[in-house]
Design a protein around this motif. Sequence first.
Motif, short mmCIF file in Angstrom:
data_model
loop_
_atom_site.label_atom_id
_atom_site.label_comp_id
_atom_site.label_asym_id
_atom_site.label_seq_id
_atom_site.Cartn_x
_atom_site.Cartn_y
_atom_site.Cartn_z
N LEU A 93 0.81 -1.22 0.00
CA LEU A 93 0.00 0.00 0.00
C LEU A 93 0.84 1.28 0.00
O LEU A 93 0.62 2.17 -0.83
N SER A 94 1.79 1.37 0.90
CA SER A 94 2.58 2.60 0.95
C SER A 94 4.03 2.34 0.57
O SER A 94 4.92 3.11 0.89
N MET A 95 4.26 1.22 -0.14
CA MET A 95 5.63 0.91 -0.52
C MET A 95 5.99 1.57 -1.86
O MET A 95 5.12 1.92 -2.65
N ASP A 96 7.29 1.68 -2.07
CA ASP A 96 7.87 2.35 -3.23
C ASP A 96 7.37 1.72 -4.54
O ASP A 96 7.55 0.53 -4.78
N PRO A 97 6.75 2.53 -5.43
CA PRO A 97 6.27 2.01 -6.71
C PRO A 97 7.39 1.38 -7.54
O PRO A 97 7.14 0.49 -8.36
N LYS A 98 8.61 1.82 -7.34
CA LYS A 98 9.74 1.25 -8.07
C LYS A 98 9.82 -0.27 -7.87
O LYS A 98 10.29 -0.99 -8.74
N TYR A 99 9.37 -0.71 -6.72
CA TYR A 99 9.41 -2.15 -6.43
C TYR A 99 8.01 -2.77 -6.44
O TYR A 99 7.78 -3.83 -5.87
N GLY A 100 7.09 -2.06 -7.07
CA GLY A 100 5.76 -2.63 -7.22
C GLY A 100 4.74 -2.14 -6.21
O GLY A 100 3.59 -2.58 -6.22
N LEU A 145 20.56 -6.17 -3.60
CA LEU A 145 19.67 -6.77 -2.60
C LEU A 145 18.25 -6.23 -2.77
O LEU A 145 17.27 -6.97 -2.70
N LYS A 146 18.16 -4.94 -2.97
CA LYS A 146 16.82 -4.34 -3.13
C LYS A 146 16.09 -4.95 -4.31
O LYS A 146 14.91 -5.33 -4.21
N ASP A 147 16.80 -5.05 -5.45
CA ASP A 147 16.15 -5.59 -6.65
C ASP A 147 15.73 -7.04 -6.46
O ASP A 147 14.73 -7.49 -7.01
N THR A 148 16.52 -7.76 -5.69
CA THR A 148 16.20 -9.18 -5.49
C THR A 148 15.02 -9.37 -4.53
O THR A 148 14.12 -10.17 -4.79
N TYR A 149 15.05 -8.63 -3.44
CA TYR A 149 14.11 -8.97 -2.36
C TYR A 149 12.87 -8.08 -2.29
O TYR A 149 11.78 -8.54 -1.92
N LEU A 150 13.02 -6.80 -2.61
CA LEU A 150 11.88 -5.91 -2.36
C LEU A 150 10.63 -6.23 -3.18
O LEU A 150 9.52 -6.17 -2.63
N PRO A 151 10.78 -6.57 -4.46
CA PRO A 151 9.53 -6.83 -5.22
C PRO A 151 8.67 -7.94 -4.59
O PRO A 151 7.46 -7.79 -4.46
N MET A 153 8.71 -8.90 -1.51
CA MET A 153 8.22 -8.51 -0.20
C MET A 153 7.10 -7.47 -0.34
O MET A 153 6.22 -7.35 0.52
N THR A 154 7.14 -6.72 -1.43
CA THR A 154 6.10 -5.73 -1.68
C THR A 154 4.75 -6.40 -1.95
O THR A 154 3.70 -5.93 -1.49
N THR A 155 4.80 -7.50 -2.68
CA THR A 155 3.54 -8.22 -2.93
C THR A 155 3.09 -8.98 -1.68
O THR A 155 1.92 -9.30 -1.53
N GLY A 156 4.05 -9.28 -0.81
CA GLY A 156 3.74 -10.12 0.34
C GLY A 156 3.99 -11.59 0.06
O GLY A 156 3.75 -12.45 0.90
N GLU A 157 4.49 -11.85 -1.16
CA GLU A 157 4.82 -13.24 -1.52
C GLU A 157 5.89 -13.78 -0.57
O GLU A 157 5.88 -14.94 -0.20
N TRP A 158 6.85 -12.93 -0.23
CA TRP A 158 7.87 -13.26 0.76
C TRP A 158 7.63 -12.36 1.98
O TRP A 158 7.20 -11.22 1.84
N SER A 159 7.95 -12.90 3.13
CA SER A 159 7.76 -12.09 4.35
C SER A 159 9.10 -11.78 4.99
O SER A 159 10.14 -12.29 4.55
#
Lengths: 597, 597
Positions: A93-100, A145-151, A153-159
């Motif tokens: 919801l309030s996460m960076d659009p760059k990562y979805g 690291l950001k490119d690997t993990y944030l997308p 985590m942004t969807t919630g697929e990974w916690s």
Amino acid sequence: MPTYKAPLEDIDFVLNDLLQADNLTKLPGFEDATRDLVSSILEEAAKLCENELQPLNRPGHEEGCHYENGVVRTPKGFKEAYQAYVDGGWQGLSMDPKYGGQGLPHAITFVLEELLISANMAFAMYPGLTQGAWNAIHTHANDQLKDTYLPKMTTGEWSGTMCLTEPHCGTDLGLIKTKAVPNDDGSYSITGTKIFISAGEHDLTSNIIHLVLAKLPDAPSGVKGISLFLVPKFLPTEDNQPGQRNGVMCGSIEHKMGIMANATCVMNFDDAKGWLVGEPHKGMRAMFTMMNAARLGVGMQGLGIATVAYQNALTYTKERLQGRSLTGAKEPEKAADPLIVHPDVRKNLMTIKAFTEGARALGYWVGIQLDQADHNPDLKARAEADEFVALLTPVVKAYFTDMGYECATMAQQMYGGHGYIREWGMEQFVRDARIAMIYEGANGIQALDLVGRKLGQDMGRLLRRFFHPLAGELESAMEDTDLLEFAGPLAKAFGKLQQATAIVAQRGMKNPDEAGAASTDYLRIFGLVALGWMWLRMVKVANAKLAEGGNGKSGFYEAKIKTARFFVQRLLPEVDFRFKALMSGAKTVMDLEADLF
Amino acid sequence: MPTYKAPLEDIDFVLNDLLQADNLTKLPGFEDATRDLVSSILEEAAKLCENELQPLNRPGHEEGCHYENGVVRTPKGFKEAYQAYVDGGWQGLSMDPKYGGQGLPHAITFVLEELLISANMAFAMYPGLTQGAWNAIHTHANDQLKDTYLPKMTTGEWSGTMCLTEPHCGTDLGLIKTKAVPNDDGSYSITGTKIFISAGEHDLTSNIIHLVLAKLPDAPSGVKGISLFLVPKFLPTEDNQPGQRNGVMCGSIEHKMGIMANATCVMNFDDAKGWLVGEPHKGMRAMFTMMNAARLGVGMQGLGIATVAYQNALTYTKERLQGRSLTGAKEPEKAADPLIVHPDVRKNLMTIKAFTEGARALGYWVGIQLDQADHNPDLKARAEADEFVALLTPVVKAYFTDMGYECATMAQQMYGGHGYIREWGMEQFVRDARIAMIYEGANGIQALDLVGRKLGQDMGRLLRRFFHPLAGELESAMEDTDLLEFAGPLAKAFGKLQQATAIVAQRGMKNPDEAGAASTDYLRIFGLVALGWMWLRMVKVANAKLAEGGNGKSGFYEAKIKTARFFVQRLLPEVDFRFKALMSGAKTVMDLEADLF
């Protein structure tokens, strides 16, 4: 079984009438966050919370989490509910659009958090921890690291998790023993044991990203030698799927007083592969990025639990017939009057109402300031907002959670014996609320943070972010006859807060124990004054609305005024007590030798 | 695992140095209750509690009670421990020698209760309920019932219960539906359902004697139509053994927040055979005989839990190394200082210490007055003691149990995250303590009893039993320079209590809601002043002992003085807050319309 209805009318009042959250659309990136959009988002959030998450709350409390050979199963229905949460895009919801992410204001996430917690606190913690870990990675990790993990985590697929505490240390992280040894490929091998890891292991996501505090071989001793590492449960494959299992295992889960549906794990790291987040030995800084957001989130737990406990107590006291009004039967045709006719019952209801509505106003205001701190193009405004948030964080964390527990206990009390029976659900609120006073820095630590760190910072500059506007607002309110009855007591309480501030600073310079002995009383005074301020502002808005005719909601605005009156006359006087206790100094506290206790 | 050590040194101080319990030997029947005898009894009680009951406390919490087809099984070890309790003759300690009791002062039973509760509250409730039922039978039943039931209840071979609450009513007993129909043989057939019956069914005794509130066919409506009946689980045979099974069955046991090892039963009475205790329709009077004793016992639960929680928090804060003292390392050779060096931790410890020691003094004093009320040959002295007990009963019940919960929570907090984990046992104290605020008349009801019944009774005569001696003692203390620092703040607090009393009486005459809205704040002020009084008296004794050289216990007496100082400076100021809140009157509480909550 308890019920829950998201308090959308009050939320709308706070966000829009009181805080003009609409102004956030003027900040770059928030152009779309209009009142209409926010309101429709919150209506959807309410549906999710009321219909999907709340019904799982008590069953989750009864069933708890299951542990077998390193595998943790969440209670029945949690997986499906989490999937609904992911599918709804709520995590980003309030996460960076760059990562979805959707890039909406933090303030909206604050509201969402309140709703999630009221509906199901144990559930809400899973996405809450992801948010905290996301923040730390987003702020401190390198792009790879950001490119690997944030997308994911942004969807919630990974916690995500925060792995700080070890068996021998929680508050004093300088003592940690977990080691990180550099590998040739730029990664590190992490070895050690972490305890009390919320959401450390579970079956909701395909991967779990641990943020782990550890010490490098050349680390200086103490907190200055702590580094932060990202350690995934599964090492990502080249196409960023969960690949090889990493050397991190859940050794067991704790049997706790509450939040039964949230797995609290012992996590064993055994040459687990990890990557440095931020600079070596600067892990505490990165950790505080997680921690500060988490502390505000925990503060919202106090508000969320108090709100749902209040709603249920209100229903019960309106329905349960018991005894007669002291002033004569109110419903003579029935066998007895409903509990709500009794003054003491009403006092308890008013107390929770005055706390929750005041806390909602303050909590959301801090949320808005967080957005100002992140998005305002004016650097001065940005810094000022940041200072305001830093100052209020320990107050929101500790005062809200102390009150959350007190309010839950009070709501339970209104049920009489039924409140003690699990089936009625009130005891769960008390047990869940209890943890919020302890984790993310026990409330005593928050008080030390306030008096020891925040008060003195930059010659009291943080404090001025709160004191100056309050002084200004009081000055004009004191001249308004409609406001005087609220502004008068608040001005006195504020005077005591200022006096206490001076005394704590003065005495604390000579003897730091003076600051320590004053800290929790000081924080409580601060919280009471802050809520008093919110009530003054809410009265102003309510008066203005009523002067315009009330727009069909006169009752709502009149209730605000009456609740404000209750707050200043019945709750704010606690300042007198705390002030007097604080003024008595450290001697009464420290005088008794340890072996004479 | 928590530990417990009976605080025999403090108990000795309170009983002997402070309250001169020895004086009880001057009362007929108590000639043998010498200091030596009492002290050796308490040493034995301590052994039982420390070695037999305390080790079962946490296992009992985890295992809970088991229900199957009307049969209730207590947790492992409870049967054996109960047998040890019976074998030791503990049940009959202060019971009438005519029925096999030892006829010792109630005051000793108060001490025993404190010890039992600290060790194992869920266990302590079983004999506690027998005591309450015994009292009601002893005072109100005819000789035949007494001869049949009291001897077996005195040994503890048979246990007792209080069956009051029904699903639709607890506080408002006028609404009960349970019926009693007279049989030809002088007995009655009882039919109805009772809930929340502690110890209603279990495997500890060969018979269970229920005291049941029910309505006769010709009963006037409301509380004036309630009668009390004795209903045994098994009808006694001619040689007084448990015979034919009576029509009373346990329908289920409740799943509760705490006191897991005490069975809370739904009891179904289906034409159960019972006998009238006392006069028809005068059941409330007989019930209050049970209830008043039970209320004092519940008050002791607050004290008992706070004491054991304190002991464990003290051990933990001395052993757990975490952080450094704000004034520089206290144990530089260790990795960190123990928690107890931190002012806020110490403040929490001092708070519990000041409460428990003050409450012990007040509680035992009430116990001694109970003996005076029962045994003093001078009828005037007897009546005065009775009035004192009646006045203090709601204060002891509500103030002690509110504080018991607050103290248990505070002790738990000192453990940080470990406090939330079941294994450490601190969460059990909180959960067990919680019920004491609810049962035997919720604390709000106690406050109403105090302001609505006790204050006004006989033109304030009860109140004078407390106000007059306190005023006298304060007058002389104010002229003693050694006492002034304690007497001064207490005199001010007492002044507020007197003022509040006048205001509540005045306003309450015009509008009873004023008394209701003031009640809980008033009771809290009363409790604080009462404990302040105890502390003043304890300081006097400690000063005198120190002047005599301290008898090798100077540290103990100095600790009393320092703790008293903490109490008056840090805790007594709460009176200011409560007074101000109370003075604001009923309007703030009652003004908001029920549908605007």
